[in-house]
Motif scaffolding. Structure first.
Motif, PDB file in Angstrom:
ATOM      1  N   GLN A 286       0.976  -1.097   0.005  1.00  7.97           N
ATOM      2  CA  GLN A 286       0.089   0.546   0.053  1.00  7.97           C
ATOM      3  C   GLN A 286       0.523   1.268  -0.022  1.00  7.97           C
ATOM      4  O   GLN A 286       0.609   2.427  -0.717  1.00  7.97           O
ATOM      5  N   GLU A 287       1.755   0.907   0.636  1.00  3.14           N
ATOM      6  CA  GLU A 287       2.463   2.127   0.686  1.00  3.14           C
ATOM      7  C   GLU A 287       3.523   2.722  -0.143  1.00  3.14           C
ATOM      8  O   GLU A 287       3.725   3.692  -0.687  1.00  3.14           O
ATOM      9  N   THR A 288       3.848   2.115  -1.445  1.00  4.59           N
ATOM     10  CA  THR A 288       4.380   2.032  -2.502  1.00  4.59           C
ATOM     11  C   THR A 288       3.597   2.465  -3.412  1.00  4.59           C
ATOM     12  O   THR A 288       3.827   3.931  -3.695  1.00  4.59           O
ATOM     13  N   LEU A 290       0.675   4.841  -2.790  1.00 10.21           N
ATOM     14  CA  LEU A 290       0.358   6.016  -2.238  1.00 10.21           C
ATOM     15  C   LEU A 290       1.687   6.832  -2.541  1.00 10.21           C
ATOM     16  O   LEU A 290       1.192   7.571  -2.855  1.00 10.21           O
ATOM     17  N   ILE A 291       2.943   6.372  -3.094  1.00  8.02           N
ATOM     18  CA  ILE A 291       3.830   6.954  -3.188  1.00  8.02           C
ATOM     19  C   ILE A 291       3.657   7.517  -4.502  1.00  8.02           C
ATOM     20  O   ILE A 291       4.069   8.362  -4.661  1.00  8.02           O
ATOM     21  N   GLY A 294       1.403   9.280  -5.607  1.00  7.54           N
ATOM     22  CA  GLY A 294       1.195  11.102  -4.646  1.00  7.54           C
ATOM     23  C   GLY A 294       2.824  11.887  -6.160  1.00  7.54           C
ATOM     24  O   GLY A 294       2.033  12.740  -6.553  1.00  7.54           O
ATOM     25  N   ALA A 295       3.248  10.921  -6.261  1.00  4.41           N
ATOM     26  CA  ALA A 295       4.292  11.567  -6.753  1.00  4.41           C
ATOM     27  C   ALA A 295       3.365  11.603  -8.416  1.00  4.41           C
ATOM     28  O   ALA A 295       4.234  12.804  -9.260  1.00  4.41           O
TER      29      ALA A 295
ATOM     30  N   ALA B 129       0.713  11.605  -0.700  1.00  2.00           N
ATOM     31  CA  ALA B 129       2.536  11.228  -0.796  1.00  2.00           C
ATOM     32  C   ALA B 129       2.642  11.062   0.264  1.00  2.00           C
ATOM     33  O   ALA B 129       3.712   9.881   0.784  1.00  2.00           O
ATOM     34  N   SER B 131       1.206  10.702   3.948  1.00  5.79           N
ATOM     35  CA  SER B 131       1.263   9.653   4.325  1.00  5.79           C
ATOM     36  C   SER B 131       1.890   8.403   3.720  1.00  5.79           C
ATOM     37  O   SER B 131       2.795   7.137   4.107  1.00  5.79           O
ATOM     38  N   GLY B 132       1.761   7.590   2.661  1.00  2.00           N
ATOM     39  CA  GLY B 132       2.636   7.047   1.674  1.00  2.00           C
ATOM     40  C   GLY B 132       4.149   6.529   2.687  1.00  2.00           C
ATOM     41  O   GLY B 132       4.365   6.011   2.845  1.00  2.00           O
ATOM     42  N   LEU B 133       4.520   8.330   2.503  1.00  2.00           N
ATOM     43  CA  LEU B 133       5.915   8.161   2.991  1.00  2.00           C
ATOM     44  C   LEU B 133       6.044   7.465   4.766  1.00  2.00           C
ATOM     45  O   LEU B 133       6.602   7.076   4.958  1.00  2.00           O
ATOM     46  N   ARG B 135       3.900   5.662   5.522  1.00  3.06           N
ATOM     47  CA  ARG B 135       4.007   4.023   6.159  1.00  3.06           C
ATOM     48  C   ARG B 135       5.522   3.231   5.618  1.00  3.06           C
ATOM     49  O   ARG B 135       5.490   2.493   5.662  1.00  3.06           O
ATOM     50  N   TRP B 136       6.070   3.681   4.495  1.00  2.15           N
ATOM     51  CA  TRP B 136       7.137   3.308   4.029  1.00  2.15           C
ATOM     52  C   TRP B 136       7.870   3.270   5.160  1.00  2.15           C
ATOM     53  O   TRP B 136       8.871   2.259   5.138  1.00  2.15           O
ATOM     54  N   ASN B 140       5.437   0.690   8.101  1.00  2.00           N
ATOM     55  CA  ASN B 140       3.692  -0.273   7.672  1.00  2.00           C
ATOM     56  C   ASN B 140       3.300  -0.009   9.020  1.00  2.00           C
ATOM     57  O   ASN B 140       2.382  -0.596   9.654  1.00  2.00           O
TER      58      ASN B 140
END
Lengths: 323, 323
Positions: A286-288, A290-291, A294-295, B129, B131-133, B135-136, B140
């Protein structure tokens, strides 16, 4: 003059280029991405966001915002699943659509007649509808036992019913927006409300109609999503909230109103879903997603902002002296 | 009507206080213990974090940039950064947390100020971005303060800390409201900000550094959100990607309820405090009367539309079109 137009063309067509780019990248990153099965899954997922995205594009074309669409989706899904056991799918869908239309009308009246800022009016109805949804379902997920409709929606591979509906709706509304009097009046009202009013357009009626359409389409989208999952959760619409807002803007519809493209919105929905789909095929978390999401959004929004900003700076100056 | 137009500036946000007084009376009628100082303070403490975040968002709204939707992400970021750097002591951890949040604010401010990107869509992008960052970077997982260390112990009691019988969070809220009011009304920055919010182009042509002003408002918003996020992490005793959820729209609700209009340049911090108090009092009074949380949402939504709609209507009647 050509340079001035460049910003506009960029706003309009960047999303298609990006869509192709994302598809190429994903087919390299995730080998199974281009398989028929995966494409079918991708199209089916993306098609669920298309109806609310059309509604949001129309509202934005009018220069207004409808933040309530995600909770109206949830409501549509909830009603569809909740009423089905007693009145069948037809009655349930009719009730869901009627409620969506009703909330859209309320939004429209608040914005057009009561002159409440649309951000505020729809933020208010968002809160109200979410409360009502929670009261209706008691915070629980609703289910039905009728798998027939699910199988019907899931039949076929690439040309499944939800995909067909999404494509048909997108084409029809794009034609309505760009080719009919209603659509052009709508864009004129969005671009310059005073001018539209002085041309004799009934801007208030237009505003109410567009908000009603948005509510209707959101409820229809929610209903479709609920039927596809044969269940409805109290937060189901929220998955679409950010995705649809981002997709419509990225697709080339101006937030200032007056410039809208439904095909662009649909392409952007597909692009954002393709990113998520491809990355999850690759087994990334999920985190990737989102990133990366976002990017990609950041790059596109930045590029659009730079293009428009340059155009603004050039206004009334000699373009050839810049650069 | 011109006579009523000349309300003293500090009175401009007073409209909401009539609702606050009504709600206090309603509370006093529904429960005899309601007016005890500790229960009133409890009511304020319930909304203190919302208030702290809202003071920041108020600057953004006041500057004519609608809202900062990255507030939840900033709260989560500063919370988790603070929790995971507690090993260096409480004060450095708090400073690091605030610094992380402010960094997001700087990015927002630069992009929106220099490139004139749309604030709603851009802050959505940084929120995704961000919240993705988180988590990364934290793979997580959530971060828990270790209660073995002195800093960890101090951190988990931070939210419940009392100074002379008054909760620390209420004091922080009071300090931020006071500082915000001072900035808005008494300083050169406030005057420039008011002009920027009222009419961006006029401000720019007058020689106001509008880019700097926009940068400043987003940094202020991120700063306030960071403070709120650190206290929220202390309340939850953990730092996680999701802890700020919902603060984006509720803080705008409080700000707009408090009389800071989306058109920009109008309202003040005391009004925002009134908006925050009104939300807290609505919740308390309805809970005292046995109204469920879901119905509270419905009531809040209706009140929000009615209050904001009425004040916009009254303003228009006085010839001030700032709906």
């Amino acid at each position: 003059m050509r340079k001035v137009l460049a910003g506009d063309a960029f706003r309009r067509y960047a999303v298609y280029a990006l869509l192709v780019l994302v598809f190429c990248t994903m087919s390299v990153v995730a080998p199974r991405f281009l398989s028929i099965d995966n494409q079918a899954a991708l199209l089916k997922t993306a098609s669920l966001h298309v109806l609310p995205a059309i509604g949001f594009t129309l509202v934005l074309a009018l220069g207004q915002l409808d933040l309530s669409f995600a909770t109206v989706m949830t409501l549509g899904g909830m009603l569809t699943i909740g009423i089905e056991p007693r009145h069948g799918w037809f009655g349930a869908i009719a009730a869901a659509l009627a409620c969506g239309l009703g909330i859209g009308l309320v939004n429209g009246f608040l914005v057009a007649r009561a002159r409440v800022n649309s951000f505020i009016a729809t933020l208010g109805t968002l809160t109200i509808v979410q409360g009502a949804v929670n009261i209706y379902c008691g915070g629980n997920t609703l289910n039905v036992d009728d798998y027939g409709v699910f199988q019907w929606l899931d039949q076929g591979t690439l040309i499944a019913p939800p995909v067909l509906m999404a494509v048909a709706a997108a084409v029809i509304f794009e034609l309505v927006l760009q080719r009919t009097r209603f659509g052009l009046n709508l864009q004129l009202t969005g671009g310059n409300p005073t001018a539209a009013w002085e041309c004799g357009l009934r801007t208030d009626a237009l505003t109410i109609a567009v908000f009603a359409l948005s509510g209707f389409l959101a409820a229809a989208g929610g209903s479709l999503a609920a039927m596809k999952n044969i269940s409805a959760t109290p937060k189901m619409g929220n998955e679409s909230l950010m995705l649809v807002i981002a997709a419509v803007i990225v697709g080339g519809t101006s937030m200032k109103g007056g410039k809208a493209t439904i095909l662009g919105s649909v392409a952007a929905v597909l692009m954002l879903c393709a990113i998520t789909n491809g990355l999850s095929l690759r087994g990334l978390g999920q985190e990737t997603m989102l990133i990366v999401n976002g990017a990609v959004l950041a790059i596109l929004v930045l590029a659009q902002a730079i293009a428009t900003n340059r155009r603004e700076l050039m206004k009334g100056r000699r373009a050839e002296l810049l650069d | 009507m011109t006579a009523r137009y000349r309300v003293a500036p500090w009175l401009e946000g007073a409209g909401i206080y009539s609702l606050v007084v009504l709600l206090v009376l309603a509370g006093a009628v529904s429960s005899p213990g309601f007016l005890r100082p500790e229960s009133l303070l409890g009511t304020v403490q319930n909304v203190s974090l919302l208030g702290i975040a809202a003071t920041g968002v108020a600057f953004v709204t006041y500057s004519g940039h609608y809202a900062d939707l990255s507030v939840p992400a900033v709260m989560a970021l500063s919370g988790i950064v603070c929790v995971s750097s507690l090993r260096w002591g409480l004060v450095p951890a708090i400073l690091l947390g605030v610094a992380a949040g402010v960094a997001v604010g700087i990015v927002n401010g630069l992009v929106i100020g220099r490139l004139r990107a749309n604030p709603i869509i851009w802050t959505l992008v940084t929120a995704a971005a961000g919240s993705g960052l988180i988590r990364w970077a934290f793979s997580n997982s959530q971060a828990y303060p270790s209660t073995d260390t002195a800093a960890g112990k101090a951190f988990v009691v931070l939210f419940g800390e009392k100074v002379a019988g008054v909760p620390l969070t209420v004091l922080v809220l009071a300090a931020m409201i006071a500082a915000g009011q001072f900035l808005l009304v008494k300083t050169k920055f406030g005057a420039r900000l008011k002009l920027t919010g009222s009419s961006y182009e006029v401000a720019r042509m007058t020689g106001v550094d509008t880019r700097g002003i926009v940068l400043a408002v987003f940094v202020l918003s991120a700063f306030a959100a960071s403070v709120g996020g650190i206290l929220l992490a202390s309340l939850n005793r953990l730092g996680a990607e999701y802890i700020g959820k919902g603060y984006d729209f509720t803080s705008v609700t409080a700000v707009v309820l408090g009389g800071v209009t989306l058109a920009g340049g109008r309202g003040n911090m005391l009004g925002v405090l009134g908006g925050v108090l009104a939300i807290g009092l609505i919740e308390t009074v309805l809970t005292l009367n046995g109204v469920s949380v879901d119905w509270q949402e419905v009531v809040k939504g209706v009140l929000f539309i009615v209050v904001v709609g009425t004040s916009a209507y009254l303003a228009r009647r006085q010839g001030r079109d700032d709906a």
